[in-house]
Motif scaffolding. Structure first.
Motif, PDB file in Angstrom:
ATOM      1  N   ASP A 162      22.206  72.947  52.838  1.00 27.51           N
ATOM      2  CA  ASP A 162      22.594  71.644  53.363  1.00 27.51           C
ATOM      3  C   ASP A 162      23.294  70.868  52.256  1.00 27.51           C
ATOM      4  N   VAL A 163      24.531  71.262  51.980  1.00 26.47           N
ATOM      5  CA  VAL A 163      25.297  70.710  50.863  1.00 26.47           C
ATOM      6  C   VAL A 163      26.696  70.371  51.353  1.00 26.47           C
ATOM      7  N   SER A 164      27.214  69.236  50.930  1.00 31.15           N
ATOM      8  CA  SER A 164      28.587  68.866  51.279  1.00 31.15           C
ATOM      9  C   SER A 164      29.564  69.686  50.441  1.00 31.15           C
ATOM     10  N   PRO A 165      30.610  70.253  51.058  1.00 29.29           N
ATOM     11  CA  PRO A 165      31.588  71.033  50.289  1.00 29.29           C
ATOM     12  C   PRO A 165      32.276  70.234  49.194  1.00 29.29           C
ATOM     13  N   THR A 166      32.368  68.907  49.364  1.00 30.07           N
ATOM     14  CA  THR A 166      33.067  68.095  48.365  1.00 30.07           C
ATOM     15  C   THR A 166      32.121  67.464  47.347  1.00 30.07           C
ATOM     16  N   ALA A 167      30.837  67.817  47.387  1.00 27.99           N
ATOM     17  CA  ALA A 167      29.885  67.310  46.392  1.00 27.99           C
ATOM     18  C   ALA A 167      30.116  68.004  45.053  1.00 27.99           C
ATOM     19  N   ARG A 168      29.959  67.265  43.977  1.00 28.27           N
ATOM     20  CA  ARG A 168      30.052  67.872  42.655  1.00 28.27           C
ATOM     21  C   ARG A 168      28.763  68.640  42.375  1.00 28.27           C
ATOM     22  N   VAL A 169      28.895  69.791  41.742  1.00 27.23           N
ATOM     23  CA  VAL A 169      27.748  70.668  41.515  1.00 27.23           C
ATOM     24  C   VAL A 169      26.702  70.006  40.632  1.00 27.23           C
ATOM     25  N   GLU A 170      27.116  69.142  39.705  1.00 23.15           N
ATOM     26  CA  GLU A 170      26.160  68.514  38.798  1.00 23.15           C
ATOM     27  C   GLU A 170      25.171  67.631  39.546  1.00 23.15           C
ATOM     28  N   GLU A 171      25.489  67.248  40.796  1.00 20.53           N
ATOM     29  CA  GLU A 171      24.600  66.405  41.580  1.00 20.53           C
ATOM     30  C   GLU A 171      23.569  67.208  42.364  1.00 20.53           C
ATOM     31  N   LEU A 172      23.680  68.521  42.379  1.00 16.59           N
ATOM     32  CA  LEU A 172      22.820  69.351  43.206  1.00 16.59           C
ATOM     33  C   LEU A 172      21.531  69.706  42.476  1.00 16.59           C
ATOM     34  N   SER A 173      20.499  70.007  43.250  1.00 18.76           N
ATOM     35  CA  SER A 173      19.243  70.490  42.672  1.00 18.76           C
ATOM     36  C   SER A 173      19.410  71.939  42.239  1.00 18.76           C
ATOM     37  N   VAL A 174      18.414  72.448  41.511  1.00 18.07           N
ATOM     38  CA  VAL A 174      18.453  73.840  41.068  1.00 18.07           C
ATOM     39  C   VAL A 174      18.523  74.780  42.265  1.00 18.07           C
ATOM     40  N   ALA A 175      17.731  74.493  43.304  1.00 14.32           N
ATOM     41  CA  ALA A 175      17.726  75.350  44.493  1.00 14.32           C
ATOM     42  C   ALA A 175      19.076  75.330  45.194  1.00 14.32           C
ATOM     43  N   GLN A 176      19.698  74.149  45.284  1.00 15.41           N
ATOM     44  CA  GLN A 176      21.000  74.056  45.942  1.00 15.41           C
ATOM     45  C   GLN A 176      22.072  74.802  45.152  1.00 15.41           C
ATOM     46  N   ARG A 177      22.006  74.740  43.832  1.00 17.30           N
ATOM     47  CA  ARG A 177      22.965  75.495  43.019  1.00 17.30           C
ATOM     48  C   ARG A 177      22.800  76.994  43.246  1.00 17.30           C
ATOM     49  N   GLN A 178      21.541  77.428  43.364  1.00 18.98           N
ATOM     50  CA  GLN A 178      21.298  78.842  43.596  1.00 18.98           C
ATOM     51  C   GLN A 178      21.875  79.268  44.943  1.00 18.98           C
ATOM     52  N   LEU A 179      21.744  78.424  45.962  1.00 20.29           N
ATOM     53  CA  LEU A 179      22.296  78.752  47.272  1.00 20.29           C
ATOM     54  C   LEU A 179      23.826  78.810  47.228  1.00 20.29           C
ATOM     55  N   VAL A 180      24.445  77.917  46.465  1.00 23.42           N
ATOM     56  CA  VAL A 180      25.903  77.969  46.310  1.00 23.42           C
ATOM     57  C   VAL A 180      26.305  79.270  45.629  1.00 23.42           C
ATOM     58  N   GLU A 181      25.540  79.669  44.615  1.00 21.55           N
ATOM     59  CA  GLU A 181      25.820  80.926  43.918  1.00 21.55           C
ATOM     60  C   GLU A 181      25.736  82.116  44.880  1.00 21.55           C
ATOM     61  N   ILE A 182      24.717  82.112  45.743  1.00 20.65           N
ATOM     62  CA  ILE A 182      24.549  83.201  46.706  1.00 20.65           C
ATOM     63  C   ILE A 182      25.679  83.193  47.726  1.00 20.65           C
TER      64      ILE A 182
ATOM     65  N   ALA B 260      20.281  65.189  47.760  1.00 19.61           N
ATOM     66  CA  ALA B 260      20.214  64.092  46.809  1.00 19.61           C
ATOM     67  C   ALA B 260      20.718  62.810  47.447  1.00 19.61           C
ATOM     68  N   PRO B 261      20.041  61.653  47.164  1.00 23.28           N
ATOM     69  CA  PRO B 261      20.488  60.393  47.731  1.00 23.28           C
ATOM     70  C   PRO B 261      21.946  60.093  47.408  1.00 23.28           C
ATOM     71  N   ALA B 262      22.368  60.403  46.177  1.00 25.94           N
ATOM     72  CA  ALA B 262      23.762  60.135  45.807  1.00 25.94           C
ATOM     73  C   ALA B 262      24.716  60.914  46.692  1.00 25.94           C
ATOM     74  N   THR B 263      24.328  62.161  47.026  1.00 23.68           N
ATOM     75  CA  THR B 263      25.178  62.981  47.883  1.00 23.68           C
ATOM     76  C   THR B 263      25.251  62.397  49.284  1.00 23.68           C
ATOM     77  N   ARG B 264      24.123  61.889  49.786  1.00 26.34           N
ATOM     78  CA  ARG B 264      24.119  61.303  51.126  1.00 26.34           C
ATOM     79  C   ARG B 264      25.002  60.059  51.172  1.00 26.34           C
ATOM     80  N   ARG B 265      24.954  59.243  50.103  1.00 26.55           N
ATOM     81  CA  ARG B 265      25.773  58.044  50.086  1.00 26.55           C
ATOM     82  C   ARG B 265      27.249  58.397  50.154  1.00 26.55           C
ATOM     83  N   ARG B 266      27.655  59.407  49.421  1.00 25.57           N
ATOM     84  CA  ARG B 266      29.064  59.769  49.406  1.00 25.57           C
ATOM     85  C   ARG B 266      29.500  60.381  50.728  1.00 25.57           C
ATOM     86  N   ARG B 267      28.552  61.011  51.456  1.00 26.48           N
ATOM     87  CA  ARG B 267      28.933  61.588  52.741  1.00 26.48           C
ATOM     88  C   ARG B 267      29.439  60.501  53.695  1.00 26.48           C
TER      89      ARG B 267
END
Length: 569
Positions: free
Chosen positions: A130-150, A500-507
């Motif tokens: 559950d990640v926005s394609p335009t979100a910067r990776v530095e804003e993601l949690s460790v689990a979300q980064r792992q999912l992007v990697e997969i 992340a709240p910051a990601t939701r705000r930018r959405r």
């Protein structure tokens, strides 16, 4: 194909003073999941590095899809059809999710930029991210980064997919989505290398298991031919006692070592917490429900409000230094980002939190620092050629031990351990459990957040289950079981709240709009530069009216054209 889709033959790799691989052969057949297991430092990562073209072997050959890997380059391995999901995500923090996804593809397979966001979203949905394609990776949690990697690796549609500890950062639901994709790829004929310290996962997905120890192959077996004890004996070279250390007897009447009342912060609200000397308290729940943020708030890393007392004395959590001075020492979840200073030697990593106590007149006394490092290396059985070895060249488990040694060197009253055994093999995991219990036996206390229900049930005296930022259940005694921990977490919150709240705000700004790209910093440097150029032009014109004249502009454009051609090249 009738032959193996991946074949490594007699691979030898040595480093100064260390033989990482000694004549290792390994193969993966089409439509097969081949598990590779072993202790940290056994040579698994080196072998995968050789297969992926990231590490040049001293001797031996690599074939992918029946073709010889011509040279040790990652691009050559990708071109032959091999994709790797590394244990520690290799996504680039300052780029967006879409940009990271596109970088993994050969130029001819990249979608047009107009369709890139939709293409990225489709691949993220496959793994349940559950990640926005335009979100910067530095804003993601460790689990979300792992999912992007997969998702990035799956997008390559590779002949061979290497998964290195892929579920270490994932929730149970996310792991299930991954297992579904593994089954789909196997049915399509792909070969999969699965590396994990979790034997139940290995047994579930693998057709064959190969054991590495000390850089040598100790055997390859059908997954249904060996038990977990058989594999552990081969991994460690001896039988290992896998029981958790016994819990300490209750100490009635003791004042709480840590007491928090009405603690409120990002993603948690009005949490009451008491931890007594000799106690290990676990924090559980579906990822994103506040348990990890609470732990970081107690470490002074997140802002919080409420009453916190250590040994009866009020504590103001103004920052990590204030928390540490009060006796709250944090063991971070991600050792690569927040834990170890990877280029620095083991000695300097261990002493990092206690330098004032090792110094005189502002200068570190090297003898005392060496003594501390040697003591902690022996106590934790850290496998390192010397205290001067850079932490970055150690295995993942030994890196974790170094971070643990640094935390213990600070002599904490309460150790705040975030995933203390992540990426650690079975033998080292038992050692860490023993060290935690030994610490509490001396009167200390531990608060730990873990995604492993078995670990929480076996190690902890109490487990607090979080949902939507609040403690919904406290488990202790006979009711503290793996099933109860998992059931309480899932039953309390069936939806994940991990964005992340910051990601939701930018959405809410809308995907890909100019305000959003300025807001997340993608265009901010260019915008600042443009403003500075305009201001400089205004100032220069005020000093000399010829600055914006035709002749001067022609000369500037001529000079700029040279830079433009160079930049295009």
């Amino acid at each position: 194909m009738t032959g193996p889709v991946l074949a490594l033959d007699q691979i030898v790799k040595t480093y100064p003073g260390v033989t990482a691989l000694s004549g290792v052969s390994f193969e993966v057949r089409p439509a097969e999941v081949h598990a590779l297991v072993g202790e940290n430092g056994a040579g698994k990562s080196t072998l995968i590095g050789v297969a992926a073209g990231a590490t040049a072997p001293d001797s031996g050959t690599v074939r992918i899809g029946g073709e010889l890997l011509p040279q040790p380059l990652p691009s050559a391995a990708v071109a032959l059809g091999l994709a790797v999901v590394y244990q520690h995500p290799t996504v680039l923090d300052d780029l967006t999710v879409t940009e990271n996804m596109l970088l993994s593809l050969p130029p001819g397979r990249r979608p047009a930029m107009a369709r890139a966001a939709a293409w990225t979203r489709r691949h993220l949905e496959v793994v349940g991210a559950d990640v926005s394609p335009t979100a910067r990776v530095e804003e993601l949690s460790v689990a979300q980064r792992q999912l992007v990697e997969i998702a990035r690796a799956l997008a390559l549609d590779a002949r061979v997919l290497v998964l290195d500890e892929p579920t270490e950062s994932l929730t149970a639901a996310e792991s299930e989505r991954l297992f579904e994709q593994i089954a789909r790829l196997r049915a399509a004929g792909a070969g999969i290398v699965y590396i994990s310290h979790r034997f139940p996962e290995v047994r579930r997905v693998a057709d064959r298991i190969t054991v590495l120890r000390d850089g040598e192959t100790r055997g390859t077996f059908g997954a249904d031919e060996v038990t977990e004890d058989d594999v552990l004996r081969l991994i460690i070279g001896r039988s290992v006692e896998r029981a958790f250390p016994p819990r300490l007897a209750a100490r009635p009447g003791n004042e709480p070592l840590l007491a928090a009342a009405g603690l409120t912060g990002s993603r948690f609200d009005s949490v009451d917490l008491t931890v007594h000397p000799g106690e290990i308290v676990g924090l559980a729940g579906v990822e994103g429900n506040g348990q990890r943020e609470l732990l970081r708030a107690l470490a002074g890393l997140h802002r919080s409000a409420g009453d916190v007392r250590v040994a009866g004395r009020p504590v103001r959590l103004a920052g990590p230094a204030a928390a540490r001075e009060a006796g709250l020492v944090y063991l971070p979840q991600d050792r690569h980002v927040e834990g170890a200073f990877l280029p620095q030697p083991v000695r300097e990593n261990i002493s990092a939190l206690v330098l004032p106590g090792l110094s005189r007149w502002g200068f570190v006394q090297r003898g005392r620092e060496d003594e501390l490092a040697s003591t902690e290396i022996d106590a934790l059985r850290i496998r390192t050629p010397s205290p001067e070895t850079a932490v970055g060249v150690l295995s993942g488990g030994n890196q974790q031990k170094v971070v643990f040694a640094r935390s213990m060197a600070a002599r904490p009253r309460v150790l705040l351990a975030d995933e203390p055994t992540r990426g650690v093999d079975a033998g080292a995991r038992m050692e860490i459990y023993r060290l935690l219990r030994d610490f509490t036996a001396t009167g200390g206390a531990v608060v730990t957040a873990s995604s492993d229900a078995v670990e929480l049930a076996g190690l902890c005296d109490r487990v607090l289950v979080f949902s939507r930022g609040q403690v919904v259940r406290s488990l202790a005694g006979a009711e503290l079981t793996e099933q109860a921990v998992t059931g309480a977490a899932i039953g309390a919150s069936t939806s994940r709240a991990g964005t992340a709240p910051a990601t939701r705000r930018r959405r809410r700004l809308g995907g890909g709009t100019l305000p959003r790209r300025l807001g997340n910093g993608t265009l901010l440097p260019s915008g600042v530069l443009a403003v500075l150029i305009v201001l400089l032009a205004v100032w220069a014109t005020s000093r000399n009216s010829l600055f914006l004249g035709q002749r001067n502009l022609t000369s500037l454009l001529l000079l700029a054209s040279i830079l433009a051609f160079a930049a295009a090249g």
